[in-house]
Write an enzyme that holds these catalytic residues in place. Structure first.
Site, PDB file in Angstrom:
ATOM      1  N   ILE A 249     -38.871 -86.981 -31.699  1.00  0.00           N
ATOM      2  CA  ILE A 249     -39.132 -87.928 -32.790  1.00  0.00           C
ATOM      3  C   ILE A 249     -38.213 -89.143 -32.651  1.00  0.00           C
ATOM      4  CG2 ILE A 249     -39.032 -88.279 -35.301  1.00  0.00           C
ATOM      5  CD1 ILE A 249     -39.832 -85.330 -35.663  1.00  0.00           C
TER       6      ILE A 249
ATOM      7  N   TYR B 142     -34.347 -70.470 -39.705  1.00  0.00           N
ATOM      8  CA  TYR B 142     -34.476 -71.939 -39.635  1.00  0.00           C
ATOM      9  C   TYR B 142     -34.925 -72.502 -40.980  1.00  0.00           C
ATOM     10  CZ  TYR B 142     -37.086 -76.240 -38.196  1.00  0.00           C
ATOM     11  OH  TYR B 142     -37.617 -77.508 -38.072  1.00  0.00           O
TER      12      TYR B 142
ATOM     13  N   TYR C  60     -39.931 -61.943 -35.115  1.00  0.00           N
ATOM     14  CA  TYR C  60     -40.798 -63.115 -35.288  1.00  0.00           C
ATOM     15  C   TYR C  60     -41.710 -62.884 -36.488  1.00  0.00           C
ATOM     16  CZ  TYR C  60     -44.226 -66.802 -34.335  1.00  0.00           C
ATOM     17  OH  TYR C  60     -45.036 -67.908 -34.444  1.00  0.00           O
TER      18      TYR C  60
HETATM   19  N1  NAD Z   1     -41.648 -82.293 -34.262  1.00  0.00           N
HETATM   20  C1  NAD Z   1     -42.054 -81.734 -35.384  1.00  0.00           C
HETATM   21  O1  NAD Z   1     -43.227 -81.538 -35.597  1.00  0.00           O
HETATM   22  C2  NAD Z   1     -41.087 -81.333 -36.447  1.00  0.00           C
HETATM   23  C3  NAD Z   1     -41.596 -80.536 -37.466  1.00  0.00           C
HETATM   24  C4  NAD Z   1     -40.761 -80.181 -38.509  1.00  0.00           C
HETATM   25  C5  NAD Z   1     -39.449 -80.607 -38.532  1.00  0.00           C
HETATM   26  N2  NAD Z   1     -38.963 -81.375 -37.532  1.00  0.00           N
HETATM   27  C6  NAD Z   1     -37.553 -81.784 -37.618  1.00  0.00           C
HETATM   28  O2  NAD Z   1     -37.401 -83.108 -37.128  1.00  0.00           O
HETATM   29  C7  NAD Z   1     -36.168 -83.229 -36.433  1.00  0.00           C
HETATM   30  C8  NAD Z   1     -36.391 -83.761 -35.015  1.00  0.00           C
HETATM   31  O3  NAD Z   1     -37.299 -82.921 -34.346  1.00  0.00           O
HETATM   32  P1  NAD Z   1     -37.802 -83.187 -32.856  1.00  0.00           P
HETATM   33  O4  NAD Z   1     -39.158 -82.630 -32.781  1.00  0.00           O
HETATM   34  O5  NAD Z   1     -37.568 -84.588 -32.477  1.00  0.00           O
HETATM   35  O6  NAD Z   1     -36.812 -82.208 -32.061  1.00  0.00           O
HETATM   36  P2  NAD Z   1     -35.990 -82.437 -30.704  1.00  0.00           P
HETATM   37  O7  NAD Z   1     -35.391 -81.136 -30.343  1.00  0.00           O
HETATM   38  O8  NAD Z   1     -36.829 -83.128 -29.712  1.00  0.00           O
HETATM   39  O9  NAD Z   1     -34.843 -83.445 -31.162  1.00  0.00           O
HETATM   40  C9  NAD Z   1     -33.626 -83.048 -31.736  1.00  0.00           C
HETATM   41  C10 NAD Z   1     -32.510 -83.828 -31.044  1.00  0.00           C
HETATM   42  O10 NAD Z   1     -31.272 -83.505 -31.686  1.00  0.00           O
HETATM   43  C11 NAD Z   1     -30.271 -83.403 -30.694  1.00  0.00           C
HETATM   44  N3  NAD Z   1     -29.178 -82.558 -31.201  1.00  0.00           N
HETATM   45  C12 NAD Z   1     -29.268 -81.273 -31.595  1.00  0.00           C
HETATM   46  N4  NAD Z   1     -28.046 -80.816 -31.941  1.00  0.00           N
HETATM   47  C13 NAD Z   1     -27.182 -81.837 -31.761  1.00  0.00           C
HETATM   48  C14 NAD Z   1     -25.775 -81.981 -31.943  1.00  0.00           C
HETATM   49  N5  NAD Z   1     -25.029 -80.958 -32.366  1.00  0.00           N
HETATM   50  N6  NAD Z   1     -25.219 -83.172 -31.678  1.00  0.00           N
HETATM   51  C15 NAD Z   1     -25.967 -84.198 -31.227  1.00  0.00           C
HETATM   52  N7  NAD Z   1     -27.293 -84.139 -31.029  1.00  0.00           N
HETATM   53  C16 NAD Z   1     -27.893 -82.964 -31.294  1.00  0.00           C
HETATM   54  C17 NAD Z   1     -30.984 -82.753 -29.504  1.00  0.00           C
HETATM   55  O11 NAD Z   1     -30.283 -82.988 -28.294  1.00  0.00           O
HETATM   56  C18 NAD Z   1     -32.339 -83.432 -29.554  1.00  0.00           C
HETATM   57  O12 NAD Z   1     -32.386 -84.559 -28.727  1.00  0.00           O
HETATM   58  C19 NAD Z   1     -35.505 -81.853 -36.495  1.00  0.00           C
HETATM   59  O13 NAD Z   1     -34.591 -81.829 -37.569  1.00  0.00           O
HETATM   60  C20 NAD Z   1     -36.656 -80.905 -36.776  1.00  0.00           C
HETATM   61  O14 NAD Z   1     -36.226 -79.769 -37.475  1.00  0.00           O
HETATM   62  C21 NAD Z   1     -39.756 -81.728 -36.468  1.00  0.00           C
HETATM   63  O1  UDX Z   2     -47.911 -70.376 -26.303  1.00  0.00           O
HETATM   64  C1  UDX Z   2     -47.987 -70.354 -27.548  1.00  0.00           C
HETATM   65  C2  UDX Z   2     -47.063 -71.017 -28.411  1.00  0.00           C
HETATM   66  C3  UDX Z   2     -47.245 -70.942 -29.787  1.00  0.00           C
HETATM   67  N1  UDX Z   2     -48.283 -70.239 -30.317  1.00  0.00           N
HETATM   68  C4  UDX Z   2     -48.502 -70.212 -31.779  1.00  0.00           C
HETATM   69  O2  UDX Z   2     -48.810 -71.537 -32.184  1.00  0.00           O
HETATM   70  C5  UDX Z   2     -48.362 -71.790 -33.524  1.00  0.00           C
HETATM   71  C6  UDX Z   2     -47.557 -73.057 -33.565  1.00  0.00           C
HETATM   72  O3  UDX Z   2     -46.370 -72.895 -32.848  1.00  0.00           O
HETATM   73  P1  UDX Z   2     -45.243 -74.018 -32.669  1.00  0.00           P
HETATM   74  O4  UDX Z   2     -44.414 -73.606 -31.511  1.00  0.00           O
HETATM   75  O5  UDX Z   2     -45.804 -75.369 -32.627  1.00  0.00           O
HETATM   76  O6  UDX Z   2     -44.332 -73.844 -33.973  1.00  0.00           O
HETATM   77  P2  UDX Z   2     -44.644 -73.720 -35.522  1.00  0.00           P
HETATM   78  O7  UDX Z   2     -45.778 -74.584 -35.943  1.00  0.00           O
HETATM   79  O8  UDX Z   2     -44.767 -72.284 -35.864  1.00  0.00           O
HETATM   80  O9  UDX Z   2     -43.266 -74.231 -36.107  1.00  0.00           O
HETATM   81  C7  UDX Z   2     -42.841 -75.569 -35.906  1.00  0.00           C
HETATM   82  O10 UDX Z   2     -43.222 -76.238 -37.043  1.00  0.00           O
HETATM   83  C8  UDX Z   2     -42.417 -77.119 -37.718  1.00  0.00           C
HETATM   84  C9  UDX Z   2     -41.083 -77.481 -37.131  1.00  0.00           C
HETATM   85  O11 UDX Z   2     -40.070 -77.404 -38.072  1.00  0.00           O
HETATM   86  C10 UDX Z   2     -40.695 -76.834 -35.899  1.00  0.00           C
HETATM   87  O12 UDX Z   2     -40.843 -77.794 -34.896  1.00  0.00           O
HETATM   88  C11 UDX Z   2     -41.369 -75.549 -35.586  1.00  0.00           C
HETATM   89  O13 UDX Z   2     -40.686 -74.606 -36.338  1.00  0.00           O
HETATM   90  C12 UDX Z   2     -47.642 -70.508 -33.958  1.00  0.00           C
HETATM   91  O14 UDX Z   2     -48.536 -69.717 -34.702  1.00  0.00           O
HETATM   92  C13 UDX Z   2     -47.324 -69.801 -32.644  1.00  0.00           C
HETATM   93  O15 UDX Z   2     -47.245 -68.404 -32.780  1.00  0.00           O
HETATM   94  C14 UDX Z   2     -49.181 -69.583 -29.470  1.00  0.00           C
HETATM   95  O16 UDX Z   2     -50.133 -68.928 -29.928  1.00  0.00           O
HETATM   96  N2  UDX Z   2     -48.992 -69.663 -28.113  1.00  0.00           N
END
Ligand code: NAD
Ligand code: UDX
Length: 386
Positions: free
Chosen positions: A26, A182, A332
């Site tokens: 993100i 989480y 899980y």
């Molecule tokens: N992608 C999604 O759909 C999604 C969904 C729900 C929530 N979120 C939330 O959005 C945020 C960003 O998600 P993302 O998908 O970009 O994940 P991501 O893992 O790609 O990015 C997280 C970044 O934080 C950095 N980081 C982690 N711990 C650190 C530390 N101690 N010091 C410095 N940097 C650190 C990692 O190196 C990484 O680059 C997270 O808080 C995640 O929980 C994302």
């Molecule tokens: O190879 C795979 C991977 C995942 N899955 C399933 O696909 C679904 C989505 O899995 P994701 O790995 O995208 O993760 P989830 O949607 O469960 O959670 C995510 O949603 C919100 C964020 O906070 C996090 O980035 C993550 O927790 C789950 O039901 C998982 O069991 C499969 O069936 N096969």
């Protein structure tokens, strides 16, 4: 960029943003957007910079003076407070956020999502700085409908499954289901941020992303991440498609998700950044309620789209079933269904997502194919040769 105004017609002033976790999925898209479409400055904090390398290399960029990268682990670095003080706004994205970690590394997960975020909240509150904190749709846990009998007609009633920021409860499984470590850590940090707002006047916005997906999400195991690593579903399925192996459906692939294109979601975050009066004090769902599928349907659609963009026919058995215990290990559990209610973000920011699931998969899988197909082929031929 000249003459940019906010939603109320007021000119937008240049600000400095301390973005923690800027090197992630993100963060990389948000940095790109801020640098290319706004005048704002970014203090980018992360332990990794690979995903924003293209934004940092001075030879290629016109915005070199508007982004600084600070390689900092926020767990233990005294420079963090100084950066927060220098900025007008802090955005905290840093977290362990891949489900494969929640039940296998619950301590790291809880520390990362709660303990490590505490100083960020504290420094913002003490220094009178605005905070946008990234939470998750997982704080809703399971839907109320999941506890109704299978044949109950109420399961069809949106009142039992649509997730609303101000009224839906947070429903997690028992403690031994460590999947929820989480969600629970994220819930507690949300409560802390909210309480800092209520008791100490912290100006905050909480974002609950609903499965944002797109280019640069996670890693492809064995190519730009560990071979035994398990990323989120988009990267798992992309990896399977690139290697021409069946996509693994956990527990039948019956869970439902709504997926949103990262570029749509980033528009919402930019509105929050530039409209503080409308965003402060709010928790926002950010998702696309129109893009709902079961994981099985996602696998089928990704298989079709990948065939189209790669020009390769799909394999004979495109999916296989696997138990969650086998795939993720003990402890899980899963969210059954995630549909975001959009009332609050619509009212406050007038924002709506645009991109259909098919279209976002087409652009994302085109990227995956271009970026990884050759490297995967080479890695696979090396393994065969050995
Ligand atoms: N992608 C999604 O759909 C999604 C969904 C729900 C929530 N979120 C939330 O959005 C945020 C960003 O998600 P993302 O998908 O970009 O994940 P991501 O893992 O790609 O990015 C997280 C970044 O934080 C950095 N980081 C982690 N711990 C650190 C530390 N101690 N010091 C410095 N940097 C650190 C990692 O190196 C990484 O680059 C997270 O808080 C995640 O929980 C994302
Ligand atoms: O190879 C795979 C991977 C995942 N899955 C399933 O696909 C679904 C989505 O899995 P994701 O790995 O995208 O993760 P989830 O949607 O469960 O959670 C995510 O949603 C919100 C964020 O906070 C996090 O980035 C993550 O927790 C789950 O039901 C998982 O069991 C499969 O069936 N096969």
């Amino acid at each position: 960029m000249a003459g940019r105004v906010d939603l109320d017609g007021n000119p937008i002033k240049q600000i400095t943003i301390c973005m923690i976790g800027a090197g992630g999925f993100i963060g990389s898209h948000l940095c790109e957007k801020l640098l290319s479409e706004t005048p704002h400055k970014v203090l980018a904090v992360d332990v990794y910079s690979d995903k924003i390398k293209h934004l940092l290399e001075p030879a290629t960029v016109t915005w070199a003076d508007r982004i600084q990268f600070h390689r900092i682990n926020i767990k233990n670095d005294s420079r963090l407070e100084g950066l927060i003080k220098m900025a007008d706004l802090t955005i905290n994205l840093a977290a362990i956020c891949t489900p494969a970690d929640y039940n296998t590394r619950p301590l790291d997960t809880i520390y990362s999502n709660f303990i490590d975020a505490l100083p960020v909240v504290k420094y913002c509150s003490e220094n009178g700085k605005r905070l946008i904190h990234f939470s998750t749709c997982e704080v809703y846990g399971k839907t109320i409908g999941a506890f109704l009998p299978e044949d109950s007609p109420l399961r069809q009633d949106p009142a039992y499954y649509v997730l609303k920021e101000d009224t839906s409860p947070c429903i997690f499984g028992p403690i031994e289901k460590q999947r929820w470590s989480y969600a629970c850590a994220k819930q507690l940090i949300e409560r802390l941020v909210y309480a800092e707002g209520a008791e100490n006047g912290l100006e905050f916005t909480i974002v609950r992303p609903f499965n944002w997906i797109g280019p640069r999400m996670d890693f492809i195991p064995g190519i730009d991440g560990p071979s035994e690593g398990v990323p989120r579903v988009l990267a798992c399925f992309s990896n399977n498609l690139l290697r021409r192996e069946p996509l693994k459906l956990v527990d039948g692939g019956e869970s439902q998700r709504t997926f949103i294109y990262i570029k749509d979601a980033i528009e919402a975050v930019l509105l929050m950044i530039e409209n503080p009066a409308r965003a402060n004090g709010h928790i926002f769902n950010v998702g696309n309620p129109n893009n709902e599928v079961t994981v099985r349907q996602l696998a089928e659609m990704m298989t079709k789209v990948y065939s189209k963009v790669s020009g390769e026919s799909s394999i004979e058995t495109p999916t296989i079933d696997v138990s969650s215990k086998e795939f993720y290990g003990e402890g899980y559990d899963d969210s059954d269904k995630r549909i975001p209610d959009m009332t609050i973000i619509n009212r406050q920011l007038g924002w709506n997502p645009k991109t259909s699931l098919w279209d976002l998969l087409e652009s994302t899988l085109t990227y995956q194919h271009r970026t990884y197909a050759e490297a995967v082929k080479q890695a696979m031929s090396k393994t065969t040769a050995n």
